[in-house]
Design a protein around this motif. Structure first.
Motif, short mmCIF file in Angstrom:
data_model
loop_
_atom_site.label_atom_id
_atom_site.label_comp_id
_atom_site.label_asym_id
_atom_site.label_seq_id
_atom_site.Cartn_x
_atom_site.Cartn_y
_atom_site.Cartn_z
N ARG A 145 -0.20 2.14 -3.44
CA ARG A 145 -0.41 2.62 -2.07
C ARG A 145 -1.84 2.34 -1.61
O ARG A 145 -2.06 2.01 -0.44
N ALA A 146 -2.80 2.47 -2.50
CA ALA A 146 -4.19 2.16 -2.16
C ALA A 146 -4.32 0.69 -1.80
O ALA A 146 -4.97 0.33 -0.80
N ALA A 147 -3.70 -0.18 -2.58
CA ALA A 147 -3.75 -1.62 -2.31
C ALA A 147 -3.07 -1.96 -0.98
O ALA A 147 -3.59 -2.77 -0.20
N TYR A 205 -3.23 6.55 4.92
CA TYR A 205 -3.93 5.27 4.82
C TYR A 205 -5.30 5.42 4.14
O TYR A 205 -6.05 4.45 4.05
N LEU A 206 -5.66 6.60 3.66
CA LEU A 206 -6.95 6.82 3.02
C LEU A 206 -6.95 6.19 1.62
O LEU A 206 -6.43 6.76 0.67
N VAL A 207 -7.55 5.03 1.53
CA VAL A 207 -7.59 4.29 0.27
C VAL A 207 -8.23 5.13 -0.83
O VAL A 207 -7.72 5.21 -1.95
N GLU A 208 -9.36 5.76 -0.52
CA GLU A 208 -10.11 6.52 -1.52
C GLU A 208 -9.29 7.68 -2.10
O GLU A 208 -9.38 7.97 -3.29
N ALA A 209 -8.50 8.34 -1.27
CA ALA A 209 -7.68 9.45 -1.77
C ALA A 209 -6.60 8.94 -2.72
O ALA A 209 -6.34 9.56 -3.75
N HIS A 210 -6.00 7.81 -2.39
CA HIS A 210 -4.99 7.23 -3.29
C HIS A 210 -5.64 6.78 -4.60
O HIS A 210 -5.07 6.97 -5.68
N SER A 214 -7.42 -4.05 6.47
CA SER A 214 -8.20 -5.28 6.61
C SER A 214 -7.49 -6.31 7.48
O SER A 214 -8.05 -7.36 7.78
N GLY A 215 -6.24 -6.04 7.85
CA GLY A 215 -5.49 -6.95 8.69
C GLY A 215 -4.77 -8.04 7.92
O GLY A 215 -4.18 -8.94 8.51
N ARG A 216 -4.81 -7.98 6.58
CA ARG A 216 -4.14 -9.00 5.77
C ARG A 216 -2.65 -8.76 5.65
O ARG A 216 -1.91 -9.64 5.22
N ALA A 217 -2.19 -7.57 6.00
CA ALA A 217 -0.77 -7.23 5.88
C ALA A 217 -0.41 -6.21 6.95
O ALA A 217 -1.28 -5.48 7.43
N PRO A 218 0.86 -6.15 7.34
CA PRO A 218 1.26 -5.12 8.30
C PRO A 218 1.20 -3.73 7.67
O PRO A 218 1.24 -3.59 6.45
N VAL A 219 1.11 -2.73 8.50
CA VAL A 219 1.05 -1.35 8.01
C VAL A 219 2.45 -0.94 7.55
O VAL A 219 3.39 -0.95 8.33
N PRO A 220 2.60 -0.61 6.26
CA PRO A 220 3.91 -0.14 5.77
C PRO A 220 4.27 1.18 6.42
O PRO A 220 3.39 2.00 6.73
N PRO A 221 5.56 1.44 6.66
CA PRO A 221 5.97 2.68 7.33
C PRO A 221 5.41 3.95 6.69
O PRO A 221 5.03 4.88 7.38
N GLY A 222 5.32 4.00 5.38
CA GLY A 222 4.83 5.20 4.72
C GLY A 222 3.34 5.42 4.82
O GLY A 222 2.83 6.47 4.44
#
Length: 75
Positions: free
Chosen positions: A48-50, A21-26, A57-65
């Protein structure tokens, strides 16, 4: 000194393996792949970053990956 592509790629891949889930790494992987002429892999990490940003931010569910991966405890 700047790291070379293989070292950068390895370090960032390890980061997203441990914490997908690390946006910066993606984002960093996307930039690295774009600079290396790997547009398809760059697009994958931009997506993946998006997805991670939207989930955090709570705008979408957490994707399994992108769910955190448990780290095994040392004995």
């Amino acid at each position: 000194p700047l790291l070379r592509f293989p070292e950068q790629e390895y370090g960032l891949q390890k980061a997203v393996e441990i914490a997908p889930y690390l946006v910066e790494a993606h984002q960093a992987l996307a930039a690295l792949y774009q600079a290396g002429g790997k547009a398809e892999r760059s697009a994958e990490h931009r997506a993946r970053a998006a997805a991670a940003r939207a989930a955090l931010s709570g705008r979408a569910p957490v994707p399994p990956g992108l769910a955190p991966v448990p780290v095994p405890r040392l004995p």
